[in-house]
Every structure is written in structure tokens, then in C-alpha cells.
Design an enzyme around this catalytic site. Sequence first.
Site, short mmCIF file in Angstrom:
data_model
loop_
_atom_site.label_atom_id
_atom_site.label_comp_id
_atom_site.label_asym_id
_atom_site.label_seq_id
_atom_site.Cartn_x
_atom_site.Cartn_y
_atom_site.Cartn_z
CG HIS A 168 -37.01 23.82 -6.40
ND1 HIS A 168 -37.58 23.34 -5.27
CD2 HIS A 168 -36.97 22.77 -7.26
CE1 HIS A 168 -37.86 22.07 -5.41
NE2 HIS A 168 -37.51 21.70 -6.61
C1 UD1 Z 1 -34.37 19.61 -10.22
C2 UD1 Z 1 -35.46 18.58 -10.50
C3 UD1 Z 1 -36.55 18.65 -9.43
C4 UD1 Z 1 -35.94 18.61 -8.04
C5 UD1 Z 1 -34.92 19.73 -7.90
C6 UD1 Z 1 -34.28 19.77 -6.53
C7 UD1 Z 1 -35.72 18.09 -12.90
C8 UD1 Z 1 -36.62 18.23 -14.08
N1 UD1 Z 1 -36.10 18.77 -11.79
O1 UD1 Z 1 -34.90 20.91 -10.49
O2 UD1 Z 1 -37.42 17.54 -9.60
O3 UD1 Z 1 -36.97 18.77 -7.07
O4 UD1 Z 1 -33.90 19.52 -8.89
O5 UD1 Z 1 -33.42 20.86 -6.37
O6 UD1 Z 1 -34.74 17.41 -12.97
N2 UD1 Z 1 -28.07 25.50 -10.74
C9 UD1 Z 1 -26.96 26.12 -10.23
N3 UD1 Z 1 -26.18 25.44 -9.34
C10 UD1 Z 1 -26.47 24.17 -8.96
C11 UD1 Z 1 -27.63 23.56 -9.47
C12 UD1 Z 1 -28.41 24.25 -10.35
O7 UD1 Z 1 -26.67 27.27 -10.54
O8 UD1 Z 1 -25.73 23.57 -8.19
C13 UD1 Z 1 -28.93 26.19 -11.71
C14 UD1 Z 1 -28.96 25.53 -13.05
O9 UD1 Z 1 -27.93 25.93 -13.83
C15 UD1 Z 1 -30.32 25.97 -13.57
C16 UD1 Z 1 -31.16 26.06 -12.32
O10 UD1 Z 1 -30.25 26.17 -11.23
O11 UD1 Z 1 -30.25 27.22 -14.17
C17 UD1 Z 1 -32.09 24.91 -12.15
O12 UD1 Z 1 -31.41 23.67 -12.15
P1 UD1 Z 1 -32.00 22.33 -12.82
O13 UD1 Z 1 -30.89 21.39 -12.92
O14 UD1 Z 1 -32.84 22.65 -14.00
O15 UD1 Z 1 -32.96 21.67 -11.79
P2 UD1 Z 1 -33.88 22.13 -10.61
O16 UD1 Z 1 -34.70 23.29 -10.91
O17 UD1 Z 1 -33.05 22.20 -9.39
#
Ligand code: UD1
Length: 348
Positions: A207
Site C-alpha cells: 500500500h
Molecule cells: C496511510 C499512511 C501510511 C499508513 C497507511 C496504513 C500517510 C501519508 N500514510 O497510507 O503511513 O501505513 O495509511 O493503511 O498518512 N481509502 C479508501 N477507504 C479507506 C481508506 C482509504 O478508499 O477506508 C483510499 C483513499 O481514498 C485513498 C487511498 O485509499 O485513495 C489511500 O489512502 P490514504 O489515506 O492516502 O492513506 P494510505 O495509503 O492508507
Amino acid sequence: MTRTLLTVVGARPQFIKAAPVSHALRRAGGVREILVHTGQHFDAAMSDIFFQELDIAPPAHNLEVNSLGHGAMTGRMLEKLEIVMQAEKPDAVMIYGDTNSTVAGALAAAKLHIPVAHVEAGLRSFNRRMPEEINRVMADHLSALLLSPTQAGVDNLAAEGIVQGVHHAGDVMYDITLSAVARARGESSILAREGLSPKGYQVATIHRAENTDNPERFERVLAWLEQAAQTMPVVMPVHPRTGKLLEAQGRKLANIRLIAPLGYLDMAWLVNQSAGVMTDSGGLQKEAYFHRVPCTTLRDETEWVETIESGWNRLWTTREYAERREIADYGTGHASDLIATKVKELMG
Ligand code: UD1
């Protein structure tokens, strides 16, 4: 006199880490904890299930900030957290790990002169291209109480001139793993549901932005996993970021079974019963060791250097494991109680 602690969480690993600390604070007494969920991780599989399974009180505030770029996400969290902190007037603010929610919590509190306690302080990858590394460095320099899971973390802080308020507390994830395994043994049906046999499969997760955001690198990681899957099947609970990318590319993975994100008990049992783990997650690298399952880290460096030195983890850039030994750093399963004591001292 009861003191007020405001805890900021937002991403999946933070719900997991906050659970044992919340329980320890309840046991210690004299603290009213106000939980603020920034909304960074928002769907049921990434958020709600952890609150239910791990007995975390529902958030007093949900800021609903998500699906934005780093600047907009951190900025909106900062703005909303400041308003909540001004209204709640906590005696301290507690933050976890290295996400955008962590750094927003630290900055909002520090500007309001509220002391900050950072759980998982001192970790460094020394790779400033990772958003997490920037978040860690900033959060640590804004914190009054720095609770490091490892001696390496304490040493990293000293190298940056931070020695006041630093404690080697042990790892709260070890605390929660111990109780999760005891429960999962009887409660988890994940192996039966997926038709898996003990030690007959490997677990993978991806991820990190550093792996997913560069198409060439993402493809290299996928190809590496497909090769590993030739020797033994791979099960991969898919993070939303990775799922969206695979779908957009129409990329199919040979011998790799993609499954929806799991709750904590199922994940603990899936790892516990596996033959090996391949991941770019910080938490999972250590959890693999807690279950005494060998890990390959799909990154070029790691913050958890002791997992490499002890022969339970290797970077994908190296072929061999070091000679195996046990790791003392993570404590004995009581890190959360020590953290509760130190936070109470901080609040006076
Ligand atoms: C974040 C943290 C990372 C941690 C990880 C654990 C930062 C910079 N990074 O990255 O350190 O290890 O979480 O998971 O804060 N999304 C969904 N549903 C959800 C959650 C996320 O669809 O419940 C989608 C978001 O809309 C986005 C993507 O997943 O498009 C990534 O989510 P983001 O909040 O950027 O963080 P992570 O990549 O999870």
C-alpha cells in the site's frame, strides 16, 4: 483530579495501536480520553471493524477528511483539529505513528501550547521521499513525550538532538498481538473461509505510496510477488489504494488470491498460520516476528532494523536472512501500561 487527553487517530494502524493504550488508560484511571477520528481511513473494512473488535470507544469527533492530496488533507485536518482542541482544552494530545493525521495532530497541539505525546517516536527510514518519514521527523520535533518502541528509535532521536522526554517504552503492537492471537485461535474462521491449510500459503500486502505511485516500481513489486507465488500460493488482503490501481490497470495476478481488507483478528490468524509474509507495511514486518513467521520487506530500507539484524526479516534487495535470534526491544507485552503512566505524569 481527572485530566483530559485528546487522542488523534485516522488510519487503520492507528486504531490498532490506540486500542491497548486506551485500555491501559482506563485501567490506570484519572484520565478522560477524547478520541478524534480525522476520517483519513473511512470505510467499514478499514475503520469501523477495528473499533468493534478492539473495544475502542466511538470517536467523540469525526472530522471526515479523506481522499485528498497530502497538502489539502493535512491542511484541513489541521484547521479542524485546532477548533476541536480549542473547544475541548485537553491537558495533552496523543498521536500515533507517521501518517498525515499524526503530523496534523502534532502541529495543531504544539501551536496551541498543548504538550504532545508521540507513540512510536524515533523511527527513521532515512528516506525523505516517503511521506511517512517527513511526518515522523516533524511529529517528533513537536513532541514533549517521545515513546519509542525500540532502542534504535531512542538513538535516532539523540542523533537529532532530542533527549528530553524520550523513553524506550516497548511496542504497543506486541501488546495487542498477544491478546489478538489468544482470541483469534478460537474465533477466527479465516482459514476455513478461504480454504487455506496451516503453513500452506504466504501472505502479501502492498500500500505504500513509494511502491504504488510509480507505475514502473508498482509493476516490479507485482512481478516479484508473482514469482514468489510460483513456489507457494499467496493471499493478499487488498488496501483500497492498491485495489483502485489494479482495477484501473486491469492487471490480473497469477497465483495470487486477492481478498478484501480483513479485521484485526482474522489478519492476526492469517499471519500466524502462514508460511511467510511479503509486505511494504511497517506494522506487518514486526507482526510477522511476533508470530515467528519469516518476512520479506518489499522496500529498499526499513525502520525496524532489529527485525533484519535478528534474521526474521530481509529486504527484497537481499537474498539471505541474518542468523536468527530473539528481539528484546519490543518489551514483554506491557508497553501500553508504561505509556499510560508516562502520559499521566506529563499531564501532572
Ligand atoms: C496511510 C499512511 C501510511 C499508513 C497507511 C496504513 C500517510 C501519508 N500514510 O497510507 O503511513 O501505513 O495509511 O493503511 O498518512 N481509502 C479508501 N477507504 C479507506 C481508506 C482509504 O478508499 O477506508 C483510499 C483513499 O481514498 C485513498 C487511498 O485509499 O485513495 C489511500 O489512502 P490514504 O489515506 O492516502 O492513506 P494510505 O495509503 O492508507
